[in-house]
Design a protein around this motif. Structure first.
Motif, PDB file in Angstrom:
ATOM      1  N   LEU A  66       0.819  -1.204   0.000  1.00 47.19           N
ATOM      2  CA  LEU A  66       0.000   0.000   0.000  1.00 47.19           C
ATOM      3  C   LEU A  66       0.857   1.260   0.000  1.00 47.19           C
ATOM      4  N   ILE A  67       0.351   2.295  -0.619  1.00 46.83           N
ATOM      5  CA  ILE A  67       0.974   3.616  -0.616  1.00 46.83           C
ATOM      6  C   ILE A  67       0.249   4.478   0.413  1.00 46.83           C
ATOM      7  N   ALA A  68       0.992   5.308   1.133  1.00 43.27           N
ATOM      8  CA  ALA A  68       0.418   6.132   2.201  1.00 43.27           C
ATOM      9  C   ALA A  68      -0.784   6.933   1.694  1.00 43.27           C
ATOM     10  N   ASP A  69      -1.855   6.945   2.499  1.00 44.47           N
ATOM     11  CA  ASP A  69      -3.079   7.670   2.135  1.00 44.47           C
ATOM     12  C   ASP A  69      -2.797   9.149   1.878  1.00 44.47           C
ATOM     13  N   SER A  70      -1.876   9.716   2.661  1.00 46.87           N
ATOM     14  CA  SER A  70      -1.573  11.141   2.502  1.00 46.87           C
ATOM     15  C   SER A  70      -1.073  11.455   1.099  1.00 46.87           C
ATOM     16  N   LEU A  71      -0.343  10.513   0.486  1.00 44.05           N
ATOM     17  CA  LEU A  71       0.144  10.712  -0.878  1.00 44.05           C
ATOM     18  C   LEU A  71      -0.967  10.508  -1.900  1.00 44.05           C
ATOM     19  N   MET A  72      -1.809   9.515  -1.665  1.00 43.17           N
ATOM     20  CA  MET A  72      -2.893   9.252  -2.600  1.00 43.17           C
ATOM     21  C   MET A  72      -3.879  10.417  -2.649  1.00 43.17           C
ATOM     22  N   LYS A  73      -4.035  11.109  -1.537  1.00 47.10           N
ATOM     23  CA  LYS A  73      -4.982  12.218  -1.463  1.00 47.10           C
ATOM     24  C   LYS A  73      -4.505  13.463  -2.205  1.00 47.10           C
ATOM     25  N   THR A  74      -3.236  13.494  -2.589  1.00 46.06           N
ATOM     26  CA  THR A  74      -2.724  14.679  -3.286  1.00 46.06           C
ATOM     27  C   THR A  74      -3.259  14.788  -4.709  1.00 46.06           C
ATOM     28  N   GLY A  75      -3.742  13.691  -5.261  1.00 45.87           N
ATOM     29  CA  GLY A  75      -4.177  13.693  -6.649  1.00 45.87           C
ATOM     30  C   GLY A  75      -3.042  13.595  -7.637  1.00 45.87           C
ATOM     31  N   LEU A  76      -1.811  13.462  -7.137  1.00 45.33           N
ATOM     32  CA  LEU A  76      -0.636  13.374  -8.003  1.00 45.33           C
ATOM     33  C   LEU A  76      -0.092  11.957  -8.130  1.00 45.33           C
ATOM     34  N   VAL A  77      -0.710  11.008  -7.416  1.00 46.42           N
ATOM     35  CA  VAL A  77      -0.170   9.647  -7.352  1.00 46.42           C
ATOM     36  C   VAL A  77      -1.197   8.634  -7.838  1.00 46.42           C
ATOM     37  N   GLY A  78      -0.748   7.754  -8.725  1.00 50.32           N
ATOM     38  CA  GLY A  78      -1.534   6.599  -9.118  1.00 50.32           C
ATOM     39  C   GLY A  78      -0.839   5.347  -8.623  1.00 50.32           C
ATOM     40  N   HIS A  79      -1.576   4.448  -7.976  1.00 50.56           N
ATOM     41  CA  HIS A  79      -0.992   3.232  -7.416  1.00 50.56           C
ATOM     42  C   HIS A  79      -1.234   2.069  -8.367  1.00 50.56           C
ATOM     43  N   PHE A  80      -0.150   1.355  -8.706  1.00 51.07           N
ATOM     44  CA  PHE A  80      -0.242   0.209  -9.595  1.00 51.07           C
ATOM     45  C   PHE A  80       0.355  -1.004  -8.876  1.00 51.07           C
ATOM     46  N   ALA A  81      -0.487  -1.950  -8.487  1.00 50.25           N
ATOM     47  CA  ALA A  81      -0.052  -3.146  -7.767  1.00 50.25           C
ATOM     48  C   ALA A  81       0.461  -4.170  -8.780  1.00 50.25           C
ATOM     49  N   GLU A  82       1.645  -3.920  -9.290  1.00 49.68           N
ATOM     50  CA  GLU A  82       2.219  -4.763 -10.341  1.00 49.68           C
ATOM     51  C   GLU A  82       3.689  -5.065 -10.046  1.00 49.68           C
ATOM     52  N   ASP A  83       4.236  -5.981 -10.816  1.00 49.70           N
ATOM     53  CA  ASP A  83       5.645  -6.364 -10.700  1.00 49.70           C
ATOM     54  C   ASP A  83       6.517  -5.258 -11.288  1.00 49.70           C
ATOM     55  N   GLY A  84       7.465  -4.763 -10.499  1.00 55.80           N
ATOM     56  CA  GLY A  84       8.328  -3.688 -10.960  1.00 55.80           C
ATOM     57  C   GLY A  84       9.187  -4.063 -12.145  1.00 55.80           C
ATOM     58  N   PHE A  85       9.428  -5.366 -12.363  1.00 56.74           N
ATOM     59  CA  PHE A  85      10.283  -5.786 -13.464  1.00 56.74           C
ATOM     60  C   PHE A  85       9.524  -5.924 -14.786  1.00 56.74           C
ATOM     61  N   THR A  86       8.212  -5.927 -14.732  1.00 59.86           N
ATOM     62  CA  THR A  86       7.436  -6.046 -15.959  1.00 59.86           C
ATOM     63  C   THR A  86       6.575  -4.817 -16.230  1.00 59.86           C
TER      64      THR A  86
END
Length: 359
Positions: A246-266
């Motif tokens: 999970l990414i911190a809620d405070s960052l998600m609330k900025t509207g500047l962050v999209g969270h992608f639960a994926e493999d960093g190598f692909t």
């Protein structure tokens, strides 16, 4: 005597020694490392006296990996008289003045270790009368000047010190080569300090504007909980934060962050490319170097800042191999770039690498 003195993180003396051996040889200067485990410094006596000033001119801390500071040492004083430590230091500084002219400051320093810190209070007090004596003897400018050589007095114990100098184009501007940063109270993890230190010490003003422009896009591989993403958001960048955690809620609330639960190598960027790729994943250094090369060579990202996690042994060799792999790929792709790698103060068992594409 002629001796190059390198400050480093305790436990990294062997790696610093290996790097000094290679770096001096590349410049046609030769010597041998003298070190003690966990001492926080490496001494490198040179076979030729005249090589010392050449290295002081040409070997910049910013272009090395493990040294925090490099000092051209001309004299070691042991068995100092506790009633008068200043007189022998003044005599040495007079000799140094014949080489470098007037100095702009004097720093009294010690190793960044538990043993070294026992000298901290003494060094802070000693620098005041020493500075006054140097100015009174005409060996130091009346006002501090960062554009002139600095005198360094490095105490290994209360009776022993090494005296030398650094030049403005080569030294680390921070005392003892340590950039201490204040942890932002709203940051989600202390790892944020690693990226902040890289930004403020490894990129110049023009590169910071080029790489971290407001409104630009970035990808953060291995982002959870968002320490590195935090630094990018503070600079008003849009961030694709890639991590199964999970990414911190405070960052998600900025509207500047999209969270992608994926493999960093692909993972590939949402819109095909980004301005900046950052990565602090716990993976083998060569694997991370290959991944960074894929992004840069395929032009998925213009620039990159990433960490290479270090093994327990042969750390310098491991770093050189990984960076050589990346450099060769980018050179073959005819990409003009500037690469720096540093073992930062806020790093532990890792180094930070910046790759900035030339405009």
């Amino acid at each position: 005597m002629a001796e190059l003195l390198a400050y480093c993180r305790a436990g990294y003396e062997n790696d610093t020694a290996a790097e000094l051996t290679a770096a001096t040889a590349q410049r046609g200067a030769y010597g041998y490392p003298v070190l003690q485990s966990d001492s926080g410094y490496v001494s490198f006596p040179l076979y030729q006296q005249e090589d010392l000033h050449t290295l002081a001119n040409t070997l910049a801390v910013a272009d090395t990996i493990f040294p925090r500071q490099l000092i051209a040492v001309t004299q070691t004083h042991d068995a100092l008289d506790k009633q008068d430590r200043i007189t022998p230091i003044l005599e040495t500084v007079r000799d140094i003045k014949e080489i470098i002219g007037m100095s702009g400051n004097v720093l009294v320093e010690y190793a960044d270790t538990e043993d070294g810190k026992q000298l901290a209070k003494f060094c802070r007090k000693f620098v005041v009368p020493l500075r006054q004596a140097l100015r009174g003897a005409g060996l130091l400018t009346k006002k501090e000047s960062d554009n002139k050589p600095f005198i360094h007095v490095f105490f290994t114990d209360f009776d022993t010190c090494k005296i030398g100098y650094s030049l403005p184009q080569s030294r680390n501007p921070a005392p003892m080569g340590i950039h201490r940063l204040k942890f932002p109270s709203d940051a989600p993890s202390r790892s944020t300090l690693k990226l902040e230190e890289a930004i403020v010490t490894m990129l110049d003003a023009h590169q910071r504007e080029q790489v971290l422009r407001a409104g630009g896009r970035a990808v953060d591989l291995g982002a959870c909980p968002g320490g590195w993403t935090y630094q990018l958001v503070q600079r008003e960048m849009y961030v694709e934060a890639v991590d199964n955690g999970l990414i911190a809620d405070s960052l998600m609330k900025t509207g500047l962050v999209g969270h992608f639960a994926e493999d960093g190598f692909t993972y590939r960027p949402e819109y095909g490319r980004v301005d900046l790729l950052v990565c602090d994943m716990i993976e083998q250094p060569d694997r991370v170097a290959r991944l960074m090369g894929d992004w840069l060579v395929k032009q998925l990202a213009d620039h990159a800042i990433f960490n290479l996690k270090l093994p327990m042994k042969k750390r310098y060799d491991t770093v050189v191999d990984a960076l050589t792999l990346l450099t060769q790929r980018m050179t073959q792709a005819k990409i003009a770039f500037n690469l720096r790698a540093r073992h930062l103060y806020h790093d532990r068992d890792e180094i930070t690498v910046t790759v900035v594409r030339h405009e």
